[in-house]
Scaffold this motif. Structure first.
Motif, PDB file in Angstrom:
ATOM      1  N   GLU A 285       0.839  -1.210   0.000  1.00 46.74           N
ATOM      2  CA  GLU A 285       0.000   0.000   0.000  1.00 46.74           C
ATOM      3  C   GLU A 285       0.868   1.253   0.000  1.00 46.74           C
ATOM      4  N   GLN A 286       2.013   1.191   0.666  1.00 50.66           N
ATOM      5  CA  GLN A 286       2.917   2.331   0.679  1.00 50.66           C
ATOM      6  C   GLN A 286       3.476   2.609  -0.712  1.00 50.66           C
TER       7      GLN A 286
ATOM      8  N   HIS B 154       0.740   4.426  -2.599  1.00 52.02           N
ATOM      9  CA  HIS B 154       0.567   5.776  -2.046  1.00 52.02           C
ATOM     10  C   HIS B 154       1.692   6.703  -2.520  1.00 52.02           C
TER      11      HIS B 154
ATOM     12  N   ARG C 251       1.398   7.468  -6.287  1.00 52.30           N
ATOM     13  CA  ARG C 251       0.332   8.432  -6.560  1.00 52.30           C
ATOM     14  C   ARG C 251       0.800   9.860  -6.260  1.00 52.30           C
ATOM     15  N   ASN C 252       1.461  10.047  -5.132  1.00 55.40           N
ATOM     16  CA  ASN C 252       1.942  11.385  -4.773  1.00 55.40           C
ATOM     17  C   ASN C 252       2.963  11.910  -5.775  1.00 55.40           C
TER      18      ASN C 252
END
Length: 265
Positions: A54-55, A58, A61-62
């Motif tokens: 998940e990291q 994340h 995406r950033n």
């Protein structure tokens, strides 16, 4: 002829107690024609692997949201995404007392250019029609044995250490990344990102055929179903993203009502 994108991301928990893979196809929030596909295969005990994967999503995406093609190269963006995910996963050890790791494979799609990178054994395949053009080389012990001629491709499929990675995000050592890029592509080209829960059950020819003969969504469904059947109750998490380039007819220009063309002199 204009090119359209047919894309789909899909996953299945397999026969595991938890889904530790993550997959996403992310559009740029401000730039049209730019998108990022990501597959991450997490490892590290109950919930640890899922948090690591998940990291990766994340962080990717950033970084995509802040990506400005005029100021930053695609390779730098992809490397920063993986390196920052690596740092954050390592930091999470001190918070949740787990040993999280994750693979990562990312593809950045821009007008006229496709760039990809990977760390670990999640793969990217590039197909042209029903033929393999290239695929990433796993950062794994078995792939090293294969590359040095110490085992055959057939032996690699059943080698007892085939799941041992030489690098990953979140490990003690600095991760290894590999990059590639394509600037010439056309309708009929396709890119597949997937975790080992999928690619372990297919040779290149079969995967290419399924993708060439079906839409991205149907191909995902077929590949997952076959992998599940071949797993025989012991299948791993499955994640994949398919991006197909499809030729489409240019829209016809319809003259306005009442328009009378001028006679040529």
């Amino acid at each position: 002829m204009p090119i359209a994108i047919d894309a789909c991301a899909a996953q299945h928990q397999g026969d595991r107690k938890e889904q530790q893979d993550r997959v996403a196809i992310l559009p740029h929030t401000r730039k049209k024609g730019i998108a990022l596909a990501v597959v991450a295969d997490g490892m590290g005990g109950h919930t640890g692997g899922a948090l690591a994967a998940e990291q990766v999503i994340h962080t990717a995406r950033n970084n995509l949201d802040h990506f400005a093609p005029a100021d930053e190269s695609p390779q730098v963006m992809l490397e920063n995404s993986m390196r920052e995910a690596h740092t954050m996963i390592k930091a999470s050890r001190f918070i949740n007392e787990k040993d999280p790791h994750s693979t990562a494979v990312m593809l950045l799609l821009q007008p006229g250019k496709v760039t990809w990178a990977h760390c670990g054994d999640s793969r990217l395949y590039r197909f042209k029609g029903n033929k393999l053009v290239s695929r990433t080389v796993d950062h794994s012990y078995v792939e090293h044995l294969l590359a040095t001629g110490r085992i055959t491709a057939e032996q690699a499929l059943t080698h007892p250490n085939r799941n041992v990675l030489l690098t990953s995000l979140g490990g003690q050592d600095e991760p290894k990344f590999d990059f590639a890029e394509a600037e010439s592509f056309a309708g009929g080209d396709a890119f597949v990102l997937c975790s080992d829960g999928l690619w372990a059950y297919f040779d290149d020819e079969e995967m290419a055929g399924v993708i060439a003969e079906n839409s991205a969504r149907n191909a995902c469904e077929i590949l997952i179903e076959r992998a599940r059947n071949r797993g025989r109750g012991a299948g791993d998490n499955i994640s994949l993203a398919i991006i197909k380039l499809v030729e489409v007819e240019a829209p016809k220009v319809v003259p306005p009502v009442g328009f009378v063309p001028r006679p040529k002199n």
